[in-house]
Design a protein around this motif. Structure first.
Motif, PDB file in Angstrom:
ATOM      1  N   ARG A 111      -0.001   8.198   7.783  1.00  0.00           N
ATOM      2  CA  ARG A 111       1.258   8.110   6.957  1.00  0.00           C
ATOM      3  C   ARG A 111       2.008   9.150   7.162  1.00  0.00           C
ATOM      4  O   ARG A 111       3.237   9.460   7.124  1.00  0.00           O
ATOM      5  CB  ARG A 111       0.722   8.142   5.439  1.00  0.00           C
ATOM      6  CG  ARG A 111       0.175   6.518   5.288  1.00  0.00           C
ATOM      7  CD  ARG A 111      -0.426   6.548   4.011  1.00  0.00           C
ATOM      8  NE  ARG A 111      -1.725   7.270   3.608  1.00  0.00           N
ATOM      9  CZ  ARG A 111      -2.140   7.866   2.849  1.00  0.00           C
ATOM     10  NH1 ARG A 111      -1.497   8.281   1.582  1.00  0.00           N
ATOM     11  NH2 ARG A 111      -3.423   8.257   2.718  1.00  0.00           N
ATOM     12  N   MET A 112       1.478  10.471   7.541  1.00  0.00           N
ATOM     13  CA  MET A 112       2.383  11.767   7.807  1.00  0.00           C
ATOM     14  C   MET A 112       2.944  11.696   8.944  1.00  0.00           C
ATOM     15  O   MET A 112       4.439  11.952   9.032  1.00  0.00           O
ATOM     16  CB  MET A 112       1.209  12.754   8.018  1.00  0.00           C
ATOM     17  CG  MET A 112       0.579  13.255   6.615  1.00  0.00           C
ATOM     18  SD  MET A 112      -0.403  14.695   6.853  1.00  0.00           S
ATOM     19  CE  MET A 112       0.472  15.909   7.280  1.00  0.00           C
ATOM     20  N   MET A 113       2.608  10.977  10.066  1.00  0.00           N
ATOM     21  CA  MET A 113       3.433  10.866  11.420  1.00  0.00           C
ATOM     22  C   MET A 113       4.487   9.716  10.947  1.00  0.00           C
ATOM     23  O   MET A 113       5.677  10.050  11.394  1.00  0.00           O
ATOM     24  CB  MET A 113       2.583  10.164  12.297  1.00  0.00           C
ATOM     25  CG  MET A 113       3.198  10.084  13.826  1.00  0.00           C
ATOM     26  SD  MET A 113       2.205   9.819  15.003  1.00  0.00           S
ATOM     27  CE  MET A 113       1.638  11.055  15.390  1.00  0.00           C
TER      28      MET A 113
ATOM     29  N   TYR B 126      -4.726  -3.830   9.636  1.00  0.00           N
ATOM     30  CA  TYR B 126      -3.497  -3.350   8.790  1.00  0.00           C
ATOM     31  C   TYR B 126      -2.834  -4.641   8.270  1.00  0.00           C
ATOM     32  O   TYR B 126      -2.737  -5.390   8.946  1.00  0.00           O
ATOM     33  CB  TYR B 126      -2.819  -2.240   9.652  1.00  0.00           C
ATOM     34  CG  TYR B 126      -3.293  -1.346   9.986  1.00  0.00           C
ATOM     35  CD1 TYR B 126      -3.037  -0.041   9.517  1.00  0.00           C
ATOM     36  CD2 TYR B 126      -3.965  -1.115  11.290  1.00  0.00           C
ATOM     37  CE1 TYR B 126      -3.540   1.118   9.653  1.00  0.00           C
ATOM     38  CE2 TYR B 126      -4.603   0.058  11.423  1.00  0.00           C
ATOM     39  CZ  TYR B 126      -4.325   1.022  10.900  1.00  0.00           C
ATOM     40  OH  TYR B 126      -4.897   2.413  11.351  1.00  0.00           O
ATOM     41  N   PHE B 127      -2.375  -4.789   7.013  1.00  0.00           N
ATOM     42  CA  PHE B 127      -1.930  -5.778   6.507  1.00  0.00           C
ATOM     43  C   PHE B 127      -0.728  -5.621   5.492  1.00  0.00           C
ATOM     44  O   PHE B 127      -0.757  -4.344   4.814  1.00  0.00           O
ATOM     45  CB  PHE B 127      -2.994  -6.675   5.798  1.00  0.00           C
ATOM     46  CG  PHE B 127      -3.834  -6.234   4.667  1.00  0.00           C
ATOM     47  CD1 PHE B 127      -3.434  -5.945   3.609  1.00  0.00           C
ATOM     48  CD2 PHE B 127      -4.929  -5.386   5.224  1.00  0.00           C
ATOM     49  CE1 PHE B 127      -4.142  -5.447   2.427  1.00  0.00           C
ATOM     50  CE2 PHE B 127      -5.574  -4.683   4.346  1.00  0.00           C
ATOM     51  CZ  PHE B 127      -5.400  -4.841   2.941  1.00  0.00           C
ATOM     52  N   PRO B 128       0.085  -6.506   5.234  1.00  0.00           N
ATOM     53  CA  PRO B 128       1.144  -6.012   4.322  1.00  0.00           C
ATOM     54  C   PRO B 128       0.640  -6.483   3.017  1.00  0.00           C
ATOM     55  O   PRO B 128      -0.144  -7.278   2.834  1.00  0.00           O
ATOM     56  CB  PRO B 128       2.292  -7.260   4.546  1.00  0.00           C
ATOM     57  CG  PRO B 128       1.849  -7.916   5.903  1.00  0.00           C
ATOM     58  CD  PRO B 128       0.380  -7.582   6.057  1.00  0.00           C
ATOM     59  N   ARG B 129       0.733  -5.572   1.762  1.00  0.00           N
ATOM     60  CA  ARG B 129       0.216  -5.812   0.549  1.00  0.00           C
ATOM     61  C   ARG B 129       1.123  -6.784  -0.203  1.00  0.00           C
ATOM     62  O   ARG B 129       1.877  -6.365  -1.283  1.00  0.00           O
ATOM     63  CB  ARG B 129       0.207  -4.537  -0.249  1.00  0.00           C
ATOM     64  CG  ARG B 129      -0.870  -3.575   0.277  1.00  0.00           C
ATOM     65  CD  ARG B 129      -1.327  -2.521  -0.561  1.00  0.00           C
ATOM     66  NE  ARG B 129      -2.483  -1.874  -0.127  1.00  0.00           N
ATOM     67  CZ  ARG B 129      -3.637  -2.321  -0.467  1.00  0.00           C
ATOM     68  NH1 ARG B 129      -3.938  -3.348  -1.039  1.00  0.00           N
ATOM     69  NH2 ARG B 129      -4.819  -1.432   0.032  1.00  0.00           N
ATOM     70  N   THR B 130       1.424  -8.180   0.318  1.00  0.00           N
ATOM     71  CA  THR B 130       2.326  -8.863  -0.336  1.00  0.00           C
ATOM     72  C   THR B 130       1.676 -10.338  -0.084  1.00  0.00           C
ATOM     73  O   THR B 130       1.015 -10.830   0.779  1.00  0.00           O
ATOM     74  CB  THR B 130       3.805  -9.077   0.336  1.00  0.00           C
ATOM     75  OG1 THR B 130       4.062  -7.590   0.317  1.00  0.00           O
ATOM     76  CG2 THR B 130       4.655  -9.865  -0.233  1.00  0.00           C
TER      77      THR B 130
ATOM     78  N   VAL C 211       0.603   0.814  11.018  1.00  0.00           N
ATOM     79  CA  VAL C 211       1.510   0.950   9.920  1.00  0.00           C
ATOM     80  C   VAL C 211       2.535   0.383   9.884  1.00  0.00           C
ATOM     81  O   VAL C 211       3.225  -0.545   9.175  1.00  0.00           O
ATOM     82  CB  VAL C 211       1.503   2.247   9.826  1.00  0.00           C
ATOM     83  CG1 VAL C 211       2.554   2.702   8.475  1.00  0.00           C
ATOM     84  CG2 VAL C 211       0.194   3.244   9.314  1.00  0.00           C
ATOM     85  N   LEU C 212       3.468   0.280  11.161  1.00  0.00           N
ATOM     86  CA  LEU C 212       4.893   0.035  11.291  1.00  0.00           C
ATOM     87  C   LEU C 212       4.970  -1.513  11.360  1.00  0.00           C
ATOM     88  O   LEU C 212       5.887  -2.015  10.764  1.00  0.00           O
ATOM     89  CB  LEU C 212       5.532   0.830  12.672  1.00  0.00           C
ATOM     90  CG  LEU C 212       5.887   2.360  12.562  1.00  0.00           C
ATOM     91  CD1 LEU C 212       6.516   2.814  13.741  1.00  0.00           C
ATOM     92  CD2 LEU C 212       6.848   2.564  11.327  1.00  0.00           C
ATOM     93  N   PHE C 213       4.257  -2.207  12.061  1.00  0.00           N
ATOM     94  CA  PHE C 213       4.188  -3.564  12.020  1.00  0.00           C
ATOM     95  C   PHE C 213       3.785  -4.124  10.773  1.00  0.00           C
ATOM     96  O   PHE C 213       4.258  -5.313  10.420  1.00  0.00           O
ATOM     97  CB  PHE C 213       3.605  -4.082  13.297  1.00  0.00           C
ATOM     98  CG  PHE C 213       4.497  -3.697  14.573  1.00  0.00           C
ATOM     99  CD1 PHE C 213       5.603  -4.550  14.861  1.00  0.00           C
ATOM    100  CD2 PHE C 213       4.065  -2.671  15.442  1.00  0.00           C
ATOM    101  CE1 PHE C 213       6.294  -4.316  16.295  1.00  0.00           C
ATOM    102  CE2 PHE C 213       5.208  -2.243  16.445  1.00  0.00           C
ATOM    103  CZ  PHE C 213       6.119  -3.229  16.809  1.00  0.00           C
ATOM    104  N   ALA C 214       2.694  -3.584  10.102  1.00  0.00           N
ATOM    105  CA  ALA C 214       2.249  -4.137   8.816  1.00  0.00           C
ATOM    106  C   ALA C 214       3.272  -3.922   7.906  1.00  0.00           C
ATOM    107  O   ALA C 214       3.684  -5.026   7.035  1.00  0.00           O
ATOM    108  CB  ALA C 214       1.015  -3.508   8.492  1.00  0.00           C
ATOM    109  N   GLU C 215       4.377  -2.740   7.904  1.00  0.00           N
ATOM    110  CA  GLU C 215       5.335  -2.572   6.901  1.00  0.00           C
ATOM    111  C   GLU C 215       6.273  -3.738   7.273  1.00  0.00           C
ATOM    112  O   GLU C 215       7.016  -4.151   5.972  1.00  0.00           O
ATOM    113  CB  GLU C 215       5.952  -1.391   7.408  1.00  0.00           C
ATOM    114  CG  GLU C 215       5.373  -0.177   6.812  1.00  0.00           C
ATOM    115  CD  GLU C 215       6.251   0.995   7.214  1.00  0.00           C
ATOM    116  OE1 GLU C 215       5.840   2.222   6.841  1.00  0.00           O
ATOM    117  OE2 GLU C 215       7.247   1.103   7.892  1.00  0.00           O
TER     118      GLU C 215
END
Length: 557
Positions: free
Chosen positions: A26-28, A63-67, A92-96
């Motif tokens: 998340r920091m990166m 990793y997954f979208p929380r939707t 992170v980026l692609f789950a977003e």
């Protein structure tokens, strides 16, 4: 989203875990600029166990979208661990952006069971991972793959027999042919191989072990690369690496060691839309362009992006362009949303001009212009009338011609000032007159050289450079070929100098640079006929270039 027959089977309900991605990821993510705004919060389900083809446990993070809703899945299989930079880059980026992402450690790495074999298990383990996916309640039957470098090799392995769910691939600075990487032009690709060995051995263990190994290798690089013999000298920095010994010493592509390791033929029969991304100073540029040609000939949907990057900078400074290209391709083929695709199949960055250019194909439809080395260091478009000795230099493997810039994994890669290198007595340069108008070079570059030697054993390194009005000589592209000459008669050799998209500005000059090596990028030719990794003695060689030689440049149509 498309479904498949096996998805009709009732699956257990899935309750999304509450975990957040690692803090370091998340920091990166927070430091990146120029990326699209996130569309979804991201959840994280770490430490899942996927059975490999032989039952070995493959540790996997999800990793997954929380939707609420159906989302396609991306598979990323890596021998480099599941932490930085892969977690933020892919997880992170692609789950977003609305994808389930499976980030998996290859067998024998990152906590996964079994023994890691670089070239033998990726196809079967990839298929086993897809079988596991079919049982997951959140998997909707639509699958893509993405990844860089060896992660690209894992994709090509799965593409040998692609599962029906596979609808798109994105291969970033990717490999398909290990032998071509280890032994370029017949010579050992020494420095890059050592850096790769450090990555394979230590990156999956975490940042601290990887940093320590990298620093050890940097401190001892000269000692290792000048050892006699080379074989095993890396142990002081990397420890015992049996596969590295094998890969360094098995120089013949037809050796049983390399049999079945190239995944290149997958592209010849592939129907899965595949985006390819590379850089002009990427160590895997030629492999990427080779696969693009195969995909085009097979009629497979493909796109090509080539930027002003090295292997590593494509995922750093180049990441906004690389991510945008990757996301657009995956949305088009996994989400039925082609709105982000560019109108042409090819986009290249033109060096010298510093601008992007859209093309219908690569290479463009071009002719070839030849430039000829001439006496007194001139490069002319006037063909020679005969074959006579033009210049002679002495290459001494005990004092090898150094490498400067170019496609490296280490620091100093890319375009560099070559003037200090060109001042050496073992480097020939031939320079054209100042150009009266800009000259575009788009496509593969080569040198057809007539060479004679006094010992019979030599390497020939040829480099295209751009010389500006102040005399600065900057490398554009290059290549090396190992040559065995017979007697004193000249032998003809063609040195493939990779490919480029480059504009030589008006007032600049074209330069052909020729030498007997580029060390430690390539292992030095011992001059005795011994294999480079086994040689214990050196013999200097006198190399003579003859006038009926030529630099062949593709010209923009």
């Amino acid at each position: 989203m498309p479904t498949h027959a096996h998805d009709v089977v009732s699956k257990p309900a899935w309750t999304a875990p509450t975990g957040k991605p690692p803090l370091s990821s998340r920091m990166m993510r927070a430091t990146w600029r120029g990326l699209p705004a996130k569309q979804h919060d991201v959840g994280w389900e770490p430490g899942l166990v996927v059975p490999a083809a032989d039952g070995s446990p493959l540790v996997t993070d999800h990793y997954f979208p929380r939707t609420e809703g159906d989302f396609p899945t991306l598979v990323v299989r890596s021998p480099y661990g599941r932490g930085l930079p892969w977690s933020p880059l892919y997880g992170v980026l692609f789950a977003e952006q609305g994808f389930h992402v499976i980030l998996q450690s290859c067998r024998g790495t990152g906590g996964s069971g079994g023994e890691f074999s670089l070239w033998r298990d990726q196809a079967a383990d990839g298929r086993a991972t897809v079988s596991w996916l079919r049982e997951q309640p959140w998997f909707n039957g639509t699958l893509g793959t993405i990844g860089a470098s060896y992660l690209g090799y894992a994709q090509w392995a799965l593409a040998q027999d692609p599962p029906p769910e596979l609808k798109a691939m994105v291969v970033q600075v990717g490999m398909h042919d290990p032998h071509a990487y280890f032994h370029a032009g017949g010579a050992l690709n020494l420095e890059n191989v050592l850096v790769s060995g450090a990555g394979m051995m230590f990156q999956h263990q975490g940042l601290a072990p990887m940093l320590k190994a990298t620093l050890r290798l940097q401190r001892r690089l000269r000692e290792i690369t000048t050892a006699q013999p080379l074989r095993g000298a890396y142990a002081s920095a990397l420890g015992e690496v049996p596969w590295l010994d094998d890969a360094m010493t098995q120089t013949d592509a037809d050796d049983p060691y390399w049999r079945g390791t190239s995944m290149g033929e997958a592209a010849e029969r592939l129907a899965v839309p595949t985006a390819l991304i590379t850089g002009w100073h990427d160590v895997l540029l030629d492999q990427t362009l080779e696969q693009y040609g195969r995909l085009r000939r097979a009629g497979c949907g493909t796109a090509l992006l080539v930027g002003p990057w090295t292997h590593t900078s494509a995922l750093q400074q180049g990441w906004p362009e690389v991510f945008a290209e990757s996301l657009a391709w995956l949305r088009a083929h996994l989400c039925d949303d082609p709105s982000g695709l560019r109108p042409t199949d090819v986009r290249v960055h033109v060096g010298g001009e510093g601008a992007w250019r859209d093309l219908a194909d690569w290479p463009p439809s071009t002719g070839t212009a030849s430039w000829f080395p001439a006496p007194d260091g001139y490069l002319t478009q006037q063909p020679p009338t005969d074959s006579t000795p033009l210049a002679t230099f002495r290459y001494d493997p005990a004092d090898p011609t150094p490498s400067v810039g170019g496609p490296l994994l280490s620091r100093g890669a890319g375009a560099r000032d070559n003037r200090t290198l060109e001042a050496r007595k073992d480097v020939l340069t031939f320079t054209g007159p100042p150009l009266t108008e800009p000259l575009d070079v788009l496509g593969p570059v080569s040198a057809r050289l007539r060479i004679s030697t006094d010992t019979g054993y030599t390497d020939v390194f040829a480099r295209l450079c751009d010389v500006d009005a102040q005399g600065r000589s900057t490398n554009v592209c290059d290549g090396l070929t190992r040559l065995r000459t017979t007697g004193q008669a000249p032998s003809e050799v063609t040195v493939a100098m990779s490919s480029t998209a480059y504009r030589f500005a008006a007032g600049h000059r074209i330069r052909l640079q020729i030498s007997g090596g580029a060390h430690p990028r390539f292992a030095r030719n011992p001059g005795t006929g011994e294999p480079s990794a086994e040689a214990t003695s050196f013999l200097p060689v006198h190399i003579t270039l003859h006038t009926d030689s030529a630099l062949n440049l593709p010209q923009d149509a």
